[in-house]
Design a protein around this motif. Structure first.
Motif, PDB file in Angstrom:
ATOM      1  N   THR A  65    -117.437 -50.365 -24.743  1.00 49.68           N
ATOM      2  CA  THR A  65    -116.296 -51.225 -25.165  1.00 49.68           C
ATOM      3  C   THR A  65    -116.853 -52.411 -24.924  1.00 49.68           C
ATOM      4  O   THR A  65    -116.370 -53.408 -25.670  1.00 49.68           O
ATOM      5  N   THR A  71    -112.679 -52.381 -30.025  1.00 51.45           N
ATOM      6  CA  THR A  71    -111.289 -52.716 -29.614  1.00 51.45           C
ATOM      7  C   THR A  71    -110.832 -51.275 -28.991  1.00 51.45           C
ATOM      8  O   THR A  71    -109.715 -51.584 -28.312  1.00 51.45           O
ATOM      9  N   TYR A  72    -111.352 -50.376 -29.249  1.00 48.07           N
ATOM     10  CA  TYR A  72    -110.634 -48.934 -28.607  1.00 48.07           C
ATOM     11  C   TYR A  72    -111.925 -48.073 -28.295  1.00 48.07           C
ATOM     12  O   TYR A  72    -112.636 -47.845 -29.260  1.00 48.07           O
ATOM     13  N   CYS A  90    -109.014 -43.253 -21.910  1.00 44.67           N
ATOM     14  CA  CYS A  90    -108.615 -44.314 -22.902  1.00 44.67           C
ATOM     15  C   CYS A  90    -108.508 -45.513 -22.508  1.00 44.67           C
ATOM     16  O   CYS A  90    -108.104 -46.102 -21.604  1.00 44.67           O
ATOM     17  N   ARG A  91    -109.236 -46.246 -23.199  1.00 51.64           N
ATOM     18  CA  ARG A  91    -109.760 -47.861 -23.164  1.00 51.64           C
ATOM     19  C   ARG A  91    -108.861 -48.773 -23.934  1.00 51.64           C
ATOM     20  O   ARG A  91    -109.310 -49.319 -24.831  1.00 51.64           O
ATOM     21  N   ASP A  92    -107.699 -48.484 -24.015  1.00 52.39           N
ATOM     22  CA  ASP A  92    -106.590 -49.457 -24.677  1.00 52.39           C
ATOM     23  C   ASP A  92    -105.014 -48.828 -24.189  1.00 52.39           C
ATOM     24  O   ASP A  92    -104.800 -48.087 -24.698  1.00 52.39           O
ATOM     25  N   ASN A  93    -104.529 -49.673 -23.416  1.00 50.14           N
ATOM     26  CA  ASN A  93    -103.356 -49.291 -22.781  1.00 50.14           C
ATOM     27  C   ASN A  93    -102.172 -49.382 -23.844  1.00 50.14           C
ATOM     28  O   ASN A  93    -101.072 -48.798 -23.728  1.00 50.14           O
ATOM     29  N   ARG A  95    -102.255 -48.221 -27.069  1.00 49.96           N
ATOM     30  CA  ARG A  95    -102.223 -47.067 -27.842  1.00 49.96           C
ATOM     31  C   ARG A  95    -101.911 -45.762 -27.209  1.00 49.96           C
ATOM     32  O   ARG A  95    -102.440 -45.404 -26.172  1.00 49.96           O
TER      33      ARG A  95
END
Length: 209
Positions: A65, A71-72, A90-93, A95
């Motif tokens: 990322t 973005t995700y 998961c690199r997007d809290n 979603r």
């Protein structure tokens, strides 16, 4: 006469000026791509030294990322106890993707049968062109995963997991060179994941003994 001469010069030089700036923009983009592709290749070499599985998965997602400016990103791994592919990173809290995908999920079956990376735009295009329910179903699953690209990770012939990548921050499309680098990364990650899993299983066995 002066305005006419000026207009004639601009009309003649305009396309060349446009081509010049377009080439400069392309060169800059290609240079940025080569830089992050080189970084990913170097990162893939050192992954096998990490023995903590959680740390390893978080590192992979972080490198991807931050280096490529995505973005995700998320990582799914196969879990023998549940016989499914479970979300591990998961690199997007903001979603909330699907937490598990069963073995008979159409996406898993597609990846196993094709043994290649999956690009969302291609699936969307085929869904529109063919009106196939299979492609429409795949498209729906990809949307719930927030996926632009899915990179499978194989150990020999066994699918041990896959990397889900969202859109680039720049909005640019993934190039074939990008996909190739991600596939190399996924191949190295498979070995690193196997080593980390073996190490953790050995630690658990030692603790029980």
């Amino acid at each position: 006469i002066l305005p006419l001469v000026t207009m004639a010069i601009l009309a003649t030089a305009g396309p060349f000026i446009y081509i010049y700036f377009e080439r400069r923009a392309e060169d800059r983009l290609l240079r940025e791509q080569r830089q992050y592709q080189s970084t990913l290749k170097q990162a893939s070499i050192g992954m096998t030294r990490i023995r903590n599985l959680t740390k390893l998965l978080n590192l992979i997602a972080h490198i991807v990322t931050k280096t490529v400016h995505i973005t995700y990103a998320s990582i799914y791994l196969y879990e023998r106890d549940k016989d499914c592919y479970a979300l591990r990173v998961c690199r997007d809290n903001g979603r909330m993707p699907i937490s598990e995908l069963s073995q008979d999920n159409p996406l898993i079956q597609w990846i196993i049968s094709k043994k290649q990376s999956l690009i969302c735009e291609e699936i969307k295009r085929k869904a529109e062109e063919t009106k196939s329910n299979a492609y429409k179903e795949l498209k729906g699953i990809l949307e719930t995963l927030y996926a632009s690209v899915i990179i499978p990770s194989y150990l020999e012939d066994k699918l041990i997991g896959f990397l889900v990548l969202g859109e680039k921050v720049s909005g640019h499309a993934y190039t074939p060179e990008d996909i190739n680098v991600f596939e190399v990364l996924a191949s190295q990650a498979a070995l690193a994941i196997e080593n980390a899993q073996f190490y953790e299983e050995a630690k658990e066995m030692q603790a029980q003994i």
